[in-house]
Design an enzyme around this catalytic site. Structure first.
Site, PDB file in Angstrom:
ATOM      1  N   HIS A 461       8.668  -4.029  11.146  1.00 37.32           N
ATOM      2  CA  HIS A 461       8.939  -2.612  10.903  1.00 37.32           C
ATOM      3  C   HIS A 461      10.430  -2.372  10.736  1.00 37.32           C
ATOM      4  O   HIS A 461      10.877  -1.740   9.773  1.00 37.32           O
ATOM      5  CB  HIS A 461       8.393  -1.773  12.069  1.00 37.32           C
ATOM      6  CG  HIS A 461       8.664  -0.303  11.916  1.00 37.32           C
ATOM      7  ND1 HIS A 461       9.790   0.292  12.436  1.00 37.32           N
ATOM      8  CD2 HIS A 461       7.970   0.656  11.267  1.00 37.32           C
ATOM      9  CE1 HIS A 461       9.763   1.581  12.116  1.00 37.32           C
ATOM     10  NE2 HIS A 461       8.673   1.822  11.418  1.00 37.32           N
ATOM     11  N   CYS A 838       4.997   1.014  -6.110  1.00 39.47           N
ATOM     12  CA  CYS A 838       5.961   1.376  -5.090  1.00 39.47           C
ATOM     13  C   CYS A 838       5.701   0.412  -3.952  1.00 39.47           C
ATOM     14  O   CYS A 838       4.656  -0.189  -3.876  1.00 39.47           O
ATOM     15  CB  CYS A 838       5.776   2.813  -4.643  1.00 39.47           C
ATOM     16  SG  CYS A 838       4.098   3.128  -4.135  1.00 39.47           S
TER      17      CYS A 838
END
Ligand code: ADP
Ligand code: MG
Ligand code: MG
Length: 884
Positions: A461, A838
Site C-alpha cells: 500500500h 488506469c
C-alpha cells in the site's frame, strides 16, 4: 556437427555484432571491431550454447568442443607466429566471460594464461625484460588462484604489500625482476599451503579457465543479479579466449578505459583515463592515480604524451560511434607504441546524459528522431523528475529498504498519520515512519515529504500510494525496528531516530539517511528535455492521461504533459477531516432520509472538487469514478474513536460497533463495494452525479470547456451498469431541468473483474468507454494481492521458479488476454468505444508496449509517471512499426 567456437583476428571474424545471443556482448563486439578494421588481438569465442549444453549435461562439454578449441588456438598461433604452451616463443591468452548483457557476478578475467616456470623464461628472453615476464607471471598466479581456484585473494595481496614494505617501495612499479621472481615463489608456496595449486600445463590452465567461466554463471552472485534484473537463467554465458597484449611491458606501454562522450553529463567530449606500464584493471582498481586522455595542459595526458596514438584513439572513437550510433565505452592497451582495442560496448549513462546525447546526436545527423527516442530508457527518465539529494553532500546511510518511490525527501520523523497532518499543518516538513500503511494513512502520507515502512514490498500500500502521489518512499526496510509507543526508529547499525529528529531518504536508491541533507531540483525543462519530449509526442499514438484527484496533482500532471484525467478516485476526497464526519454520519444513518441529509452536506465540497479539476483540465477529459471502496473503510476502528463518533451522532458505542461489523468486508477488495453501493444506496450516486453535473454547468458558465466522463466501478454485468447509468442519467436530466442548461457527459465502466472482461460485448452496448483497472483485474485474475506478491515471488524464486511480478508489468498471458479480448469484442459492438488503462501498469513501459499492441486509446498513470509513459508510448509505437 555443431559450431561451438567462433574465431576473430586480422580484420576478419566469423561472428558479428548481431550475434550477441550466441557470442555474448563482449564476443559479438570483438568480432565486429575486427570487421570495422580496428586493431584487435586475435582470439575466439566459445558460444553461450556450450554453456547451455554444459548445464543440461551434468557439467560436461560437447564431444567435438575440444577439437574446435584446438583448431581455433592453431588459427591464433598462425596469426601471431607464436605457439601456445611453447617453451621458446609462447602465446599467452586472456580468458574472459561475456553474457548477452554485461553482468556483475560473472567470473573475473584471467590474464597472462599460458605462463609457467618454463614459458616465463621464454617470455623474458623474447621480450628482453625479466621484470616484465615475472610481473606477468605473478599477476597470472594471483588471478588464476583467486578467480579459478577460489583462493583467498588477501593472502596474495598481503604478500605483495609485505614485499613492498620490506624494500620501502611506494608503487608496484618499483618492484625489480628479482623481487618479482621471489614473489612468484611466495605465491606458489601459498598455493601449496592452502591446497590451491595453479597447474603448470597451459592446456590444463585453459580448460580450467573455461570451466570456471561456465561455473560462475551459476554462482550465488550471478544468480542474485539475474533475479534482481529479470535475466533468464537459460541465456548462458560465452567465453572469450584472446591473445594477450601487454600494457605492462615498459614505459612505452599503457592501458586505459574511455567513453566516446561524458557518461555523467552527456557532453560530447572524449572522456577517459589511462595508466603507463600497467595491465588490465589497474586503471579502475585505484592502485595508482590514472591520467586523463585529453590534454589538461600539464603534459600528463595521452594526447600530449603520444599525439599519434591519441589521434588513432580519436579515430577509433569516431569510427565506433558512427558504426553503433551510440555512445561507446571502450578498453584499450598500448604495447610498445602500438594500439590495441580490447572491448567496446554501448556505455552506461545517467538519465541526464542519455537525454543530452540523444538530442545532440540528432543535431549531428547521427540519429533520426525515432532512433533518438529509443536511446533514453523510459524507466530511467524518472530520475529527472524528482528533486534529488545534493550529490555533493555528505551522507550517513543508516538503513536501506526497497526503492519504492523515487525522489529525495527530507523532514522530521513522525510515527503516525495524525501527527504527520498535525505537524504539517504547523508548517513542519515531516517523514512518516510506519510498519506499514493503510487507506486511513492517506492524509498523513499526503502531508509528508516522504514515507518509510518496515514491512511491505514494491507493491505494498505504502509503495503504490506513494508512487501515485509522487511522494518518495523507502518500503520494507528490514534494517529498522519501530517502537510506536516510544515513537522511535532503531536501525541495525545502532542509530536511534526519535520523533522530531531530521531524516532524509533517497527513494530511488532505497536509502535512509541521518539528518537534514540539502536537495537540488533536477532541471526537467532544459532545452534538451523539451526537445526530446516534443519528438516523443509526434511519434506516439497512445494518449497519456493522469490519475489525479487533488488540484495539486492535476496541476502537476498537466505540467508533465497529461492529456486529461483518466481516473479521479472520489473516495480520497472524503478522507479530509472536515468531510469524514459527514461521510460517517451518512454511513451510520438509520434510513434513507438520514443518509440524504448527510449527503446534502457533502454535496458542496464534492462540487467544488470537480470545479477545481475542470478548471485545471480546461478542454481536456476528466474521468470521475463513483464511490468505490466498502463503506467500513471510512469508519473508525478503535474504541475511543468509535465512542467519540457515537457521542457525536447520539448513538451508543454498541450501535456504532454493530454497524461497523455489519459493513466489514473480510476481503476489502471484494464484496459490497463498487457499483453495488449505488445499487443499494442510489442516493450516493445521485449526490455525486449532481455534484459533477452542477460543477460542469457552473464551470461552462465561467468559460471553462468541460469534458466529464462518469465511470462506474466494479461492474460485472450489463444489468448492473444499466441500473447505475439510469440513476446518473435521471439525475443529470433533473439538474439540466433545474438549471435550464445541458452539458455533454458520457458514462462508462471500469473493467476490473474477469467477468467484466468476458462480458465486454454486453457492457459495450451501454458503456461509452472502458477503463481497465489493471491493479484489481490482476488481483481478481491471479488470486494474488499486491501486498503479498513480493513474499510469494521470493518463495518461488528461492526454489528456482522464475515468475515475473504481475503488478510491475502486466501479466500478458492472463490479464493481458482479458484486456485484449475486451477491446476486440467491445469495439465490435461499439466501434466508437473509448478504451483506456488506469492503474499502475499505465505508467510501466513494458505494459505500455502491450497496450499499444491492443490498440488502446490512452493510458493513465500517476502524475510523476506521465513523462515516462509519454516516452514509453512513443517507443512502443516505434517498435510496433518495426514489427509490421
Ligand atoms: P570485464 O568484463 O570485467 O570488463 P574484461 O574481460 O574486459 O573484464 O577484462 C578485464 C581487464 O583485462 C580489462 O581491463 C581488459 O582490457 C583486460 N584484458 C582482457 N583481455 C586482455 C588481453 N587479451 N590483453 C590485454 N588486456 C586484456
Ligand atoms: Mg571489460
Ligand atoms: Mg477497483
Amino acid at each position: 556437427m555443431s559450431k561451438w567456437v567462433y574465431k576473430f583476428g586480422n580484420g576478419s571474424a566469423e561472428g558479428d555484432a548481431s550475434m550477441r545471443n550466441l557470442l555474448g556482448g563482449k564476443g559479438a563486439n570483438l568480432a565486429e571491431m575486427n570487421k570495422v578494421g580496428l586493431p584487435v588481438p586475435p582470439g575466439f569465442t566459445v558460444t553461450t550454447e556450450v554453456c547451455t549444453y554444459y548445464y543440461a549435461n551434468n557439467n560436461t562439454y560437447p564431444a567435438d568442443l575440444k577439437d574446435q578449441v584446438k583448431e581455433a588456438v592453431k588459427y591464433v598461433e598462425g596469426i601471431m607466429g607464436k605457439k601456445f604452451a611453447d617453451n621458446s616463443n609462447p602465446l599467452l591468452v586472456s580468458v574472459r566471460s561475456g553474457a548477452r548483457v554485461s553482468m556483475p557476478g560473472m567470473m573475473d578475467t584471467v590474464l597472462n594464461l599460458g605462463l609457467n616456470d618454463e614459458t616465463v623464461k621464454a617470455l623474458a628472453k623474447a621480450s628482453g625484460s625479466e621484470r616484465f615476464a615475472y610481473d606477468s607471471y605473478r599477476r597470472f598466479l594471483q588471478m588464476f588462484s583467486d578467480v579459478v581456484l577460489g583462493a583467498d585473494l588477501e593472502l596474495y595481496e598481503e604478500a605483495l604489500e609485505n614485499m613492498k614494505k620490506a624494500h620501502g617501495y611506494k608503487s608496484d612499479t618499483d618492484l625489480t625482476a628479482d623481487d618479482l621472481k621471489e614473489l612468484v615463489n611466495i605465491y606458489k608456496e601459498i598455493g601449496q599451503k592452502i591446497g590451491k595449486v595453479v597447474p603448470q600445463d597451459p592446456w590444463d590452465q585453459l580448460w580450467a579457465g573455461i570451466g570456471a567461466v561456465f561455473g560462475s554463471w551459476m554462482s550465488a552472485r550471478a544468480i542474485t543479479y539475474r533475479k534482481l534484473n529479470n535475466i533468464p537463467g537459460d541465456w548462458g554465458t560465452a567465453v572469450n579466449v584472446q591473445t594477450m597484449v601487454f600494457g605492462n611491458a615498459g614505459d612505452d606501454c599503457a592501458t586505459g578505459v574511455c567513453f566516446s562522450r561524458d557518461p555523467a553529463t552527456g557532453e560530447n567530449r572524449y572522456y577517459g583515463e589511462y595508466l603507463v606500464n600497467a595491465q588490465g584493471e589497474d586503471v579502475v582498481a585505484g592502485i595508482r592515480t590514472p591520467q586523463p586522455m585529453g590534454s589538461i595542459g600539464d603534459g600528463t595526458s595521452l594526447e600530449e604524451r603520444w599525439p599519434h596514438l591519441y589521434k588513432e584513439l580519436v579515430d577509433a572513437r569516431n569510427n565506433l560511434e558512427a558504426h553503433y550510433k551510440d555512445m561507446q565505452d571502450m578498453e584499450f592497451t598500448i604495447e610498445h607504441g602500438k594500439l590495441w582495442m580490447l572491448q567496446c560496448r554501448n556505455g552506461k549513462r545517467t538519465a541526464a546524459a542519455a537525454v543530452r546525447m540523444a538530442v545532440e546526436m540528432v543535431e549531428e545527423g547521427l540519429l533520426n528522431h525515432e532512433e533518438a527516442i529509443m536511446r533514453v530508457g523510459a524507466d530511467q527518465l524518472d530520475q529527472l523528475l524528482h528533486p534529488m539529494l545534493d550529490p555533493k553532500a555528505k551522507k550517513n546511510v543508516i538503513a536501506t529498504g526497497l526503492p519504492a518511490s523515487p525522489g529525495a525527501a527530507v523532514g522530521r520523523a513522525v510515527f503516525c498519520a495524525e501527527d504527520a497532518e498535525a505537524w504539517a499543518a504547523k508548517g513542519e516538513k515531516v517523514i512518516l515512519i510506519r510498519n506499514e500503511t493503510s487507506p486511513e494513512d492517506i492524509g498523513g502520507m499526503h502531508a509528508s515529504q516522504g514515507v518509510i515502512t518496515a514491512r511491505g514490498g514494491m507493491t505494498s500500500h505504502a509503495a503504490v500510494v506513494a508512487r501515485g502521489m509522487g511522494t518518495p518512499c523507502v518500503s520494507g526496510s528490514t534494517d529498522i525496528t519501530i517502537d510506536l509507543k516510544a515513537k522511535t526508529m532503531a536501525t541495525k547499525c545502532g542509530v536511534v531516530i526519535k520523533e522530531g529528529d531530521w531524516v532524509s531518504l533517497d527513494g530511488a536508491k532505497g536509502q535512509i539517511i541521518e539528518g537534514q541533507i540539502p536537495t537540488v531540483q533536477a532541471d526537467t525543462n532544459s532545452g534538451n528535455f523539451g526537445k526530446l519530449m516534443g519528438w516523443v509526442d509526434q511519434i506516439r499514438r497512445l494518449k497519456v492521461r493522469a490519475n489525479a484527484e487533488t488540484p495539486q496533482d492535476a496541476k502537476q500532471a498537466l505540467a508533465f504533459g497529461a492529456q486529461g484525467i483518466g481516473l479521479s478516485r472520489t473516495e480520497h476526497m472524503f478522507f479530509e477531516p472536515n468531510r469524514i464526519a459527514d461521510m460517517r454520519a451518512m454511513i451510520l444513518a438509520d434510513n434513507e432520509a438520514g443518509r440524504r441529509e448527510a449527503l446534502a452536506r457533502l454535496l458542496p465540497y464534492q462540487k467544488q472538487d470537480f470545479k477545481d479539476l475542470f478548471k485545471i483540465m480546461d478542454g481536456l477529459p476528466v474521468t470521475i469514478r463513483l464511490l468505490d471502496p466498502p463503506l467500513h473503510e471510512f469508519l473508525p476502528h478503535t474504541d475511543p474513536e468509535m465512542q467519540e463518533l457515537a457521542d457525536k451522532l447520539g448513538k451508543t458505542l454498541a450501535e456504532v460497533k454493530a454497524r461497523t461489523n455489519a459493513l466489514h468486508e473480510l476481503n476489502p477488495m471484494l464484496g459490497h463495494r463498487g457499483c453495488r453501493l449505488p445499487i443499494t444506496y442510489p442516493e450516493i450516486a445521485e449526490m455525486q452525479t449532481r455534484a459533477i453535473i452542477e460543477a460542469a454547468i457552473e464551470s461552462e458558465d465561467a468559460g471553462v470547456k468541460v469534458i466529464p466522463e462518469i465511470e462506474v466501478p466494479l461492474t460485472g454485468s450489463k444489468k448492473e451498469l444499466d441500473i447505475v447509468k439510469a440513476i446518473i442519467d435521471t439525475t443529470a436530466e433533473k439538474v439540466f431541468a433545474e438549471k435550464g442548461k445541458k452539458v455533454h457527459y458520457i458514462v462508462g465502466t471500469m473493467i476490473e473483474l474477469p467477468r467484466a472482461a468476458l462480458m465486454a460485448e454486453e457492457l459495450a452496448q451501454s458503456a461509452a468507454f472502458f477503463g481497465f483497472g489493471t491493479n484489481d483485474l490482476t488481483q481478481t485474475t491471479l488470486g494474488m494481492s499486491r501486498d503479498d506478491t513480493g513474499a510469494i515471488l521470493d518463495e518461488y524464486r528461492a526454489r528456482g521458479i522464475y515468475v515475473a511480478d504481475p503488478f510491475a508489468s502486466i501479466d500478458v498471458e492472463g490479464v493481458g488476454k482479458l484486456v485484449k479480448r475486451a477491446c476486440v469484442e467491445g469495439r465490435k459492438v461499439n466501434p466508437d468505444i473509448h478504451l483506456g488503462v488506469c492503474g499502475e501498469h499505465g505508467g510501466d513501459p513494458k505494459s505500455i508496449e502491450f497496450f499499444e499492441e491492443c490498440g488502446l486509446d490512452y493510458v493513465s498513470c500517476s502524475p510523476f509517471r506521465v513523462p515516462v509513459a509519454r516516452l514509453a508510448a512513443a517507443q512502443a509505437a516505434v517498435k510496433a512499426k518495426a514489427k509490421k
